[in-house]
Design a protein around this motif. Structure first.
Motif, PDB file in Angstrom:
ATOM      1  N   VAL A  92       0.943  -1.374   0.548  1.00  0.00           N
ATOM      2  CA  VAL A  92       0.162  -0.526   0.044  1.00  0.00           C
ATOM      3  C   VAL A  92       1.198   1.386   0.339  1.00  0.00           C
ATOM      4  O   VAL A  92       0.200   2.455  -0.912  1.00  0.00           O
ATOM      5  N   MET A  93       2.501   0.979   0.729  1.00  0.00           N
ATOM      6  CA  MET A  93       3.034   2.429   1.030  1.00  0.00           C
ATOM      7  C   MET A  93       3.328   2.718  -0.781  1.00  0.00           C
ATOM      8  O   MET A  93       3.554   3.692  -1.065  1.00  0.00           O
ATOM      9  N   LYS A  94       3.588   1.480  -1.126  1.00  0.00           N
ATOM     10  CA  LYS A  94       4.097   2.016  -2.646  1.00  0.00           C
ATOM     11  C   LYS A  94       3.638   1.512  -3.689  1.00  0.00           C
ATOM     12  O   LYS A  94       4.150   2.930  -4.060  1.00  0.00           O
ATOM     13  N   LYS A  95       2.416   1.747  -3.653  1.00  0.00           N
ATOM     14  CA  LYS A  95       1.451   1.659  -4.712  1.00  0.00           C
ATOM     15  C   LYS A  95       0.499   2.474  -4.418  1.00  0.00           C
ATOM     16  O   LYS A  95      -0.201   3.504  -5.753  1.00  0.00           O
ATOM     17  N   GLU A  96       0.367   2.921  -3.429  1.00  0.00           N
ATOM     18  CA  GLU A  96      -0.669   3.913  -2.841  1.00  0.00           C
ATOM     19  C   GLU A  96      -2.518   4.345  -4.054  1.00  0.00           C
ATOM     20  O   GLU A  96      -2.622   4.977  -4.283  1.00  0.00           O
ATOM     21  N   PRO A  97      -3.226   2.692  -3.868  1.00  0.00           N
ATOM     22  CA  PRO A  97      -3.983   2.563  -4.469  1.00  0.00           C
ATOM     23  C   PRO A  97      -5.104   3.584  -3.946  1.00  0.00           C
ATOM     24  O   PRO A  97      -4.944   3.860  -2.718  1.00  0.00           O
ATOM     25  N   ASP A  98      -6.212   3.753  -5.376  1.00  0.00           N
ATOM     26  CA  ASP A  98      -7.863   4.094  -3.868  1.00  0.00           C
ATOM     27  C   ASP A  98      -8.628   3.085  -2.963  1.00  0.00           C
ATOM     28  O   ASP A  98      -8.860   3.913  -2.233  1.00  0.00           O
ATOM     29  N   VAL A  99      -7.924   1.604  -3.768  1.00  0.00           N
ATOM     30  CA  VAL A  99      -9.091   0.858  -2.743  1.00  0.00           C
ATOM     31  C   VAL A  99      -8.438   0.026  -2.249  1.00  0.00           C
ATOM     32  O   VAL A  99      -7.015  -1.286  -3.235  1.00  0.00           O
ATOM     33  N   VAL A 100      -8.149  -1.021  -0.747  1.00  0.00           N
ATOM     34  CA  VAL A 100      -7.403  -2.032  -0.111  1.00  0.00           C
ATOM     35  C   VAL A 100      -8.355  -3.004  -0.234  1.00  0.00           C
ATOM     36  O   VAL A 100      -9.781  -2.825   1.178  1.00  0.00           O
ATOM     37  N   PHE A 101      -9.020  -4.042  -0.232  1.00  0.00           N
ATOM     38  CA  PHE A 101     -10.143  -5.181   0.115  1.00  0.00           C
ATOM     39  C   PHE A 101      -8.809  -5.555   1.165  1.00  0.00           C
ATOM     40  O   PHE A 101      -8.082  -6.181   1.101  1.00  0.00           O
ATOM     41  N   VAL A 102      -9.053  -5.721   2.487  1.00  0.00           N
ATOM     42  CA  VAL A 102      -7.896  -6.705   3.907  1.00  0.00           C
ATOM     43  C   VAL A 102      -9.317  -7.378   4.450  1.00  0.00           C
ATOM     44  O   VAL A 102     -10.654  -7.893   4.581  1.00  0.00           O
ATOM     45  N   ASP A 103      -8.329  -9.076   4.990  1.00  0.00           N
ATOM     46  CA  ASP A 103      -9.270  -9.064   5.329  1.00  0.00           C
ATOM     47  C   ASP A 103      -8.869  -9.125   7.025  1.00  0.00           C
ATOM     48  O   ASP A 103      -8.185  -8.113   7.269  1.00  0.00           O
ATOM     49  N   ILE A 104      -9.413  -9.898   7.808  1.00  0.00           N
ATOM     50  CA  ILE A 104      -9.583  -8.972   9.659  1.00  0.00           C
ATOM     51  C   ILE A 104      -8.393  -9.494  10.452  1.00  0.00           C
ATOM     52  O   ILE A 104      -7.507  -9.618  10.492  1.00  0.00           O
ATOM     53  N   GLU A 105      -9.147 -12.146  10.048  1.00  0.00           N
ATOM     54  CA  GLU A 105      -8.376 -12.178  10.503  1.00  0.00           C
ATOM     55  C   GLU A 105      -7.061 -12.313   9.860  1.00  0.00           C
ATOM     56  O   GLU A 105      -6.985 -13.741   9.184  1.00  0.00           O
ATOM     57  N   MET A 106      -5.848 -12.035  10.141  1.00  0.00           N
ATOM     58  CA  MET A 106      -4.475 -12.932   9.738  1.00  0.00           C
ATOM     59  C   MET A 106      -3.275 -12.890  11.087  1.00  0.00           C
ATOM     60  O   MET A 106      -3.742 -12.111  12.176  1.00  0.00           O
ATOM     61  N   PRO A 107      -2.869 -13.738  10.757  1.00  0.00           N
ATOM     62  CA  PRO A 107      -1.297 -13.674  11.964  1.00  0.00           C
ATOM     63  C   PRO A 107      -0.536 -12.389  11.978  1.00  0.00           C
ATOM     64  O   PRO A 107      -0.538 -11.914  11.110  1.00  0.00           O
ATOM     65  N   ILE A 159      -9.360   3.905   0.427  1.00  0.00           N
ATOM     66  CA  ILE A 159     -10.587   3.196   1.145  1.00  0.00           C
ATOM     67  C   ILE A 159     -10.647   1.584   1.440  1.00  0.00           C
ATOM     68  O   ILE A 159      -9.844   1.259   0.644  1.00  0.00           O
ATOM     69  N   ILE A 160     -11.313   1.630   2.175  1.00  0.00           N
ATOM     70  CA  ILE A 160     -10.523   0.396   3.428  1.00  0.00           C
ATOM     71  C   ILE A 160     -12.046  -0.552   3.202  1.00  0.00           C
ATOM     72  O   ILE A 160     -13.193  -0.031   3.150  1.00  0.00           O
ATOM     73  N   ILE A 161     -12.560  -1.678   2.342  1.00  0.00           N
ATOM     74  CA  ILE A 161     -13.351  -2.680   2.149  1.00  0.00           C
ATOM     75  C   ILE A 161     -13.041  -3.827   3.060  1.00  0.00           C
ATOM     76  O   ILE A 161     -12.162  -4.632   3.066  1.00  0.00           O
ATOM     77  N   PHE A 162     -13.532  -4.546   4.592  1.00  0.00           N
ATOM     78  CA  PHE A 162     -13.332  -5.700   4.425  1.00  0.00           C
ATOM     79  C   PHE A 162     -13.683  -6.790   4.058  1.00  0.00           C
ATOM     80  O   PHE A 162     -15.220  -6.661   3.568  1.00  0.00           O
ATOM     81  N   ALA A 163     -13.037  -7.919   4.406  1.00  0.00           N
ATOM     82  CA  ALA A 163     -13.512  -9.349   3.396  1.00  0.00           C
ATOM     83  C   ALA A 163     -13.325 -10.190   4.516  1.00  0.00           C
ATOM     84  O   ALA A 163     -12.035 -10.917   4.811  1.00  0.00           O
ATOM     85  N   THR A 164     -13.662 -11.059   4.767  1.00  0.00           N
ATOM     86  CA  THR A 164     -13.638 -11.499   6.095  1.00  0.00           C
ATOM     87  C   THR A 164     -15.433 -12.692   5.460  1.00  0.00           C
ATOM     88  O   THR A 164     -15.948 -12.722   5.791  1.00  0.00           O
ATOM     89  N   ALA A 165     -14.644 -13.995   6.364  1.00  0.00           N
ATOM     90  CA  ALA A 165     -15.552 -14.996   6.831  1.00  0.00           C
ATOM     91  C   ALA A 165     -16.204 -14.669   8.216  1.00  0.00           C
ATOM     92  O   ALA A 165     -17.202 -16.189   8.489  1.00  0.00           O
ATOM     93  N   TYR A 166     -15.758 -13.679   8.933  1.00  0.00           N
ATOM     94  CA  TYR A 166     -15.993 -13.697  10.352  1.00  0.00           C
ATOM     95  C   TYR A 166     -17.376 -12.311  10.477  1.00  0.00           C
ATOM     96  O   TYR A 166     -16.850 -11.134  10.165  1.00  0.00           O
ATOM     97  N   PRO A 167     -18.547 -12.571  10.181  1.00  0.00           N
ATOM     98  CA  PRO A 167     -19.650 -11.052  10.271  1.00  0.00           C
ATOM     99  C   PRO A 167     -19.401 -10.406  11.582  1.00  0.00           C
ATOM    100  O   PRO A 167     -20.085  -9.207  11.718  1.00  0.00           O
ATOM    101  N   ASP A 168     -19.156 -11.217  12.987  1.00  0.00           N
ATOM    102  CA  ASP A 168     -19.550 -10.326  13.806  1.00  0.00           C
ATOM    103  C   ASP A 168     -18.356  -8.978  14.069  1.00  0.00           C
ATOM    104  O   ASP A 168     -18.235  -8.355  15.722  1.00  0.00           O
ATOM    105  N   ALA A 224     -14.195   1.826   8.111  1.00  0.00           N
ATOM    106  CA  ALA A 224     -13.988   0.954   6.076  1.00  0.00           C
ATOM    107  C   ALA A 224     -15.924   1.435   5.834  1.00  0.00           C
ATOM    108  O   ALA A 224     -17.020   1.789   6.334  1.00  0.00           O
ATOM    109  N   LEU A 225     -15.810   1.336   4.482  1.00  0.00           N
ATOM    110  CA  LEU A 225     -16.634   1.973   4.048  1.00  0.00           C
ATOM    111  C   LEU A 225     -17.478   0.760   3.736  1.00  0.00           C
ATOM    112  O   LEU A 225     -18.715   0.574   3.151  1.00  0.00           O
ATOM    113  N   ASP A 226     -16.923  -0.603   3.651  1.00  0.00           N
ATOM    114  CA  ASP A 226     -18.535  -1.402   3.364  1.00  0.00           C
ATOM    115  C   ASP A 226     -17.338  -2.915   3.862  1.00  0.00           C
ATOM    116  O   ASP A 226     -16.149  -3.038   4.144  1.00  0.00           O
ATOM    117  N   TYR A 227     -17.826  -3.777   4.316  1.00  0.00           N
ATOM    118  CA  TYR A 227     -17.940  -5.452   5.183  1.00  0.00           C
ATOM    119  C   TYR A 227     -18.608  -6.612   3.737  1.00  0.00           C
ATOM    120  O   TYR A 227     -19.422  -6.690   3.992  1.00  0.00           O
TER     121      TYR A 227
END
Length: 244
Positions: free
Chosen positions: A46-61, A80-89, A99-102
């Motif tokens: 992200v720091m190198k590419k400077e994107p408009d949008v990042v899709f990011v998982d929540i549960e990561m080590p 813009i942050i979009i969370f993409a995860t298997a955990y709705p909680d 985050a803009l969306d989930y």
């Protein structure tokens, strides 16, 4: 929006990255700049590419998606942050970091489409400059005891049925007591067209114009099976709006 939406995917599960990458590549205006399999590597990308949008998982080590989102907020250009995860909680925590969306795995194509509509709307509003205050235009609709805020760009069409006005998106129908004329005024500035005394249609959603009878037509909109009437008095103006 003609400009490409520059995107990065961060997820420690390769199959999830592949699935999301495949779905995003169906959008012509999406450019995937890179992927990462951890929060730390994602921050570097992200720091190198400077994107408009990042899709990011929540549960990561090590660095979780929530920790990464908090770190991204300190960057010169905050994506813009979009969370993409298997955990709705985690939804409540996700929105606390703005985050803009989930999105919940496995990814639903209609939900992703609505997310991309929100992304395009947000980017369009931000084009006026970072220092300009941004107003997020939403249509408030009561639904099952809650107030739902709809982006006008999500709405496929609106119609009047007896004493109620029905607002149709690609996968839901909401009912409101607001008169159609008043809704038409609220939606002024968005690409809505009155095809009939009882119908307003989002021109960006129209995919077919079908001859009916006595010079009248019907329109099909993306994501809906039903056909919407077009009075013959409106056909010429509608075609002028739709066609090059």
């Amino acid at each position: 929006m003609n400009k490409k939406i520059r995107t990065v995917i961060i997820d420690d599960e390769p199959y999830s990255r592949d699935e999301l990458s495949f779905l995003l590549k169906q959008y012509e205006n999406i450019e995937i700049l890179g992927e990462a399999d951890s929060g730390e590597r994602g921050l570097e990308v992200v720091m190198k590419k400077e994107p408009d949008v990042v899709f990011v998982d929540i549960e990561m080590p090590q660095m979780s998606g929530l920790e990464l989102a908090n770190t991204l907020k300190s960057l010169r250009k905050v994506p813009i942050i979009i969370f993409a995860t298997a955990y709705p909680d985690y939804a409540a925590k996700a929105f606390r970091v703005q985050a803009l969306d989930y999105l919940v795995k496995p990814f639903d194509e209609d939900q992703l489409s609505e997310t991309m509509t929100r992304v395009q709307e947000r980017l369009a509003l931000e084009q006026g400059g970072e220092q300009k205050p941004v107003k997020i235009a939403r249509l408030a609709v009561e639904h099952e005891g809650r107030i739902i805020y709809l982006s006008p760009l999500e709405i496929s069409y609106v119609f009047r049925e007896e004493r109620d006005t029905m607002i149709c998106t690609s996968n839901q129908i909401f009912s409101t007591k607001t008169p159609l004329k008043e809704l038409e005024e609220k939606l002024n500035g968005f690409p809505f067209f009155r095809t009939h005394k009882s119908y307003l249609v989002n021109l960006d959603k129209v995919e077919q114009l079908i001859p009916w009878f006595n010079g009248a037509y019907q329109v099909k909109v993306v994501g809906r099976k039903e056909e919407i009437p077009v009075s013959r008095n409106y056909v010429k103006a509608l075609r002028e709006q739709l066609e090059l």
